[in-house]
Design a protein around this motif. Sequence first.
Motif, mmCIF file in Angstrom:
data_model
loop_
_atom_site.group_PDB
_atom_site.id
_atom_site.type_symbol
_atom_site.label_atom_id
_atom_site.label_comp_id
_atom_site.label_asym_id
_atom_site.label_seq_id
_atom_site.Cartn_x
_atom_site.Cartn_y
_atom_site.Cartn_z
ATOM 1 N N UNK A 80 0.811 -1.212 0.000
ATOM 2 C CA UNK A 80 0.000 0.000 0.000
ATOM 3 C C UNK A 80 0.845 1.264 0.000
ATOM 4 N N UNK A 81 0.270 2.314 -0.559
ATOM 5 C CA UNK A 81 0.879 3.644 -0.478
ATOM 6 C C UNK A 81 0.067 4.545 0.440
ATOM 7 N N UNK A 82 -0.903 3.934 1.147
ATOM 8 C CA UNK A 82 -1.763 4.695 2.069
ATOM 9 C C UNK A 82 -2.265 3.743 3.156
ATOM 10 N N UNK A 83 -1.558 3.696 4.287
ATOM 11 C CA UNK A 83 -1.907 2.767 5.367
ATOM 12 C C UNK A 83 -3.333 2.983 5.885
ATOM 13 N N UNK A 84 -3.760 4.245 6.006
ATOM 14 C CA UNK A 84 -5.091 4.518 6.546
ATOM 15 C C UNK A 84 -6.185 3.957 5.638
ATOM 16 N N UNK A 85 -6.028 4.143 4.334
ATOM 17 C CA UNK A 85 -7.011 3.598 3.396
ATOM 18 C C UNK A 85 -7.081 2.087 3.506
ATOM 19 N N UNK A 86 -5.917 1.455 3.514
ATOM 20 C CA UNK A 86 -5.866 -0.008 3.568
ATOM 21 C C UNK A 86 -6.461 -0.539 4.864
ATOM 22 N N UNK A 87 -6.110 0.085 5.986
ATOM 23 C CA UNK A 87 -6.626 -0.359 7.282
ATOM 24 C C UNK A 87 -8.154 -0.272 7.315
ATOM 25 N N UNK A 88 -8.700 0.808 6.778
ATOM 26 C CA UNK A 88 -10.153 0.970 6.744
ATOM 27 C C UNK A 88 -10.824 -0.087 5.889
ATOM 28 N N UNK A 89 -10.239 -0.360 4.738
ATOM 29 C CA UNK A 89 -10.796 -1.377 3.842
ATOM 30 C C UNK A 89 -10.747 -2.765 4.469
ATOM 31 N N UNK A 90 -9.624 -3.075 5.110
ATOM 32 C CA UNK A 90 -9.491 -4.404 5.731
ATOM 33 C C UNK A 90 -10.484 -4.573 6.880
ATOM 34 N N UNK A 91 -10.651 -3.533 7.682
ATOM 35 C CA UNK A 91 -11.635 -3.630 8.779
ATOM 36 C C UNK A 91 -13.026 -3.914 8.233
ATOM 37 N N UNK A 92 -13.380 -3.253 7.145
ATOM 38 C CA UNK A 92 -14.694 -3.470 6.534
ATOM 39 C C UNK A 92 -14.822 -4.895 6.000
ATOM 40 N N UNK A 93 -13.798 -5.367 5.329
ATOM 41 C CA UNK A 93 -13.828 -6.700 4.736
ATOM 42 C C UNK A 93 -13.886 -7.802 5.791
ATOM 43 N N UNK A 94 -13.355 -7.524 6.985
ATOM 44 C CA UNK A 94 -13.334 -8.536 8.043
ATOM 45 C C UNK A 94 -14.594 -8.525 8.906
ATOM 46 N N UNK A 95 -15.600 -7.779 8.527
ATOM 47 C CA UNK A 95 -16.829 -7.766 9.326
ATOM 48 C C UNK A 95 -17.506 -9.130 9.378
ATOM 49 N N UNK A 96 -17.302 -9.942 8.347
ATOM 50 C CA UNK A 96 -17.884 -11.287 8.349
ATOM 51 C C UNK A 96 -16.943 -12.304 8.977
ATOM 52 N N UNK A 97 -15.771 -11.851 9.372
ATOM 53 C CA UNK A 97 -14.825 -12.707 10.067
ATOM 54 C C UNK A 97 -14.435 -12.046 11.370
ATOM 55 N N UNK A 98 -13.164 -12.130 11.718
ATOM 56 C CA UNK A 98 -12.672 -11.480 12.936
ATOM 57 C C UNK A 98 -11.239 -11.029 12.711
ATOM 58 N N UNK A 99 -11.016 -9.733 12.773
ATOM 59 C CA UNK A 99 -9.682 -9.180 12.611
ATOM 60 C C UNK A 99 -8.954 -9.246 13.944
ATOM 61 N N UNK A 100 -7.731 -9.764 13.943
ATOM 62 C CA UNK A 100 -6.967 -9.905 15.176
ATOM 63 C C UNK A 100 -5.771 -8.981 15.201
ATOM 64 N N UNK A 101 -5.056 -9.008 16.291
ATOM 65 C CA UNK A 101 -3.839 -8.204 16.431
ATOM 66 C C UNK A 101 -2.644 -8.997 15.898
ATOM 67 N N UNK A 102 -1.497 -8.350 15.829
ATOM 68 C CA UNK A 102 -0.288 -9.026 15.355
ATOM 69 C C UNK A 102 0.022 -10.230 16.240
ATOM 70 N N UNK A 103 0.236 -11.372 15.620
ATOM 71 C CA UNK A 103 0.530 -12.598 16.362
ATOM 72 C C UNK A 103 -0.687 -13.431 16.685
ATOM 73 N N UNK A 104 -1.878 -12.945 16.318
ATOM 74 C CA UNK A 104 -3.109 -13.648 16.672
ATOM 75 C C UNK A 104 -3.182 -15.052 16.070
ATOM 76 N N UNK A 105 -2.703 -15.204 14.841
ATOM 77 C CA UNK A 105 -2.733 -16.523 14.203
ATOM 78 C C UNK A 105 -1.373 -16.939 13.624
ATOM 79 N N UNK A 106 -0.398 -16.043 13.618
ATOM 80 C CA UNK A 106 0.901 -16.357 13.014
ATOM 81 C C UNK A 106 1.559 -17.573 13.652
ATOM 82 N N UNK A 107 1.257 -17.828 14.932
ATOM 83 C CA UNK A 107 1.826 -18.986 15.629
ATOM 84 C C UNK A 107 1.405 -20.304 14.974
ATOM 85 N N UNK A 108 0.289 -20.280 14.204
ATOM 86 C CA UNK A 108 -0.233 -21.480 13.576
ATOM 87 C C UNK A 108 0.244 -21.615 12.124
#
Length: 235
Positions: A99-127
């Motif tokens: 991305x060339x715009x972190x704020x835009x990307x973060x907003x889009x990802x939050x919207x896209x994850x409404x049907x799932x669950x967005x986690x913090x860093x390390x939430x699933x990387x251990x798996x």
Amino acid sequence: MGAGWKIAGKSETAAARGRIFTKLAREIIIAAKGGADLGGNPRLRAAVENAKKQSMPRDTIDRAIKKGSGQLDDAANFETVEYEGFTPHRVPVIVNCLTDNRNRTAGNIRTLFRKGQLGSAGAVAWDFDRLGMIEASPGPDAQAGGDADAAAIEAGAQDLEAADDGATRFFSEPTDVDLVSKGLTALGWVVTTAKIAWRAKNPVTLDEAAKAEVVAFLEALDEDDDVQDIYVGLA
């Protein structure tokens, strides 16, 4: 599927092709930051081969190389951002964005994850395992008749699996991506992907209805221009 999810059989609409070209161009731009010489930059060489495979015009490829290597006035300032979370039915997923715009990307990802669950860093990387991933196909002069097992041993790969369209996905230590990529090239293989990636340790098996919901979620993610790679723990 956990080593890099891709949409299979997606319609070749103009919009879909445009999104593919946007993602390919961004990968070339990022890779070209390491130098515009394909011979000395394995990541760039792989990105260009992949773009050619997708029928990207040569002038578009050249412009992306020049843009990434600073040869044009409108230099690109893309950065990598990763998000972790769960799809519907609690399937772990890691989303890699350029991305060339972190704020835009973060907003889009939050919207896209409404049907799932967005986690913090390390939430699933251990798996997931962090490793090198090199995707390649045997060229016309490939040694040993293009035998993937023999090529893996010769090039120093630790593991392999079948990929799409007759290609093979080779895995290595993260520090050995360039070494294995160059080794495969020397053996007559055409490398189209050479990068650090995530591979799910414990892929989840779902019934067809649940899997369809997950695939729909992943397709929506993939349609965002900033999303470059999706790694999901789905069998």
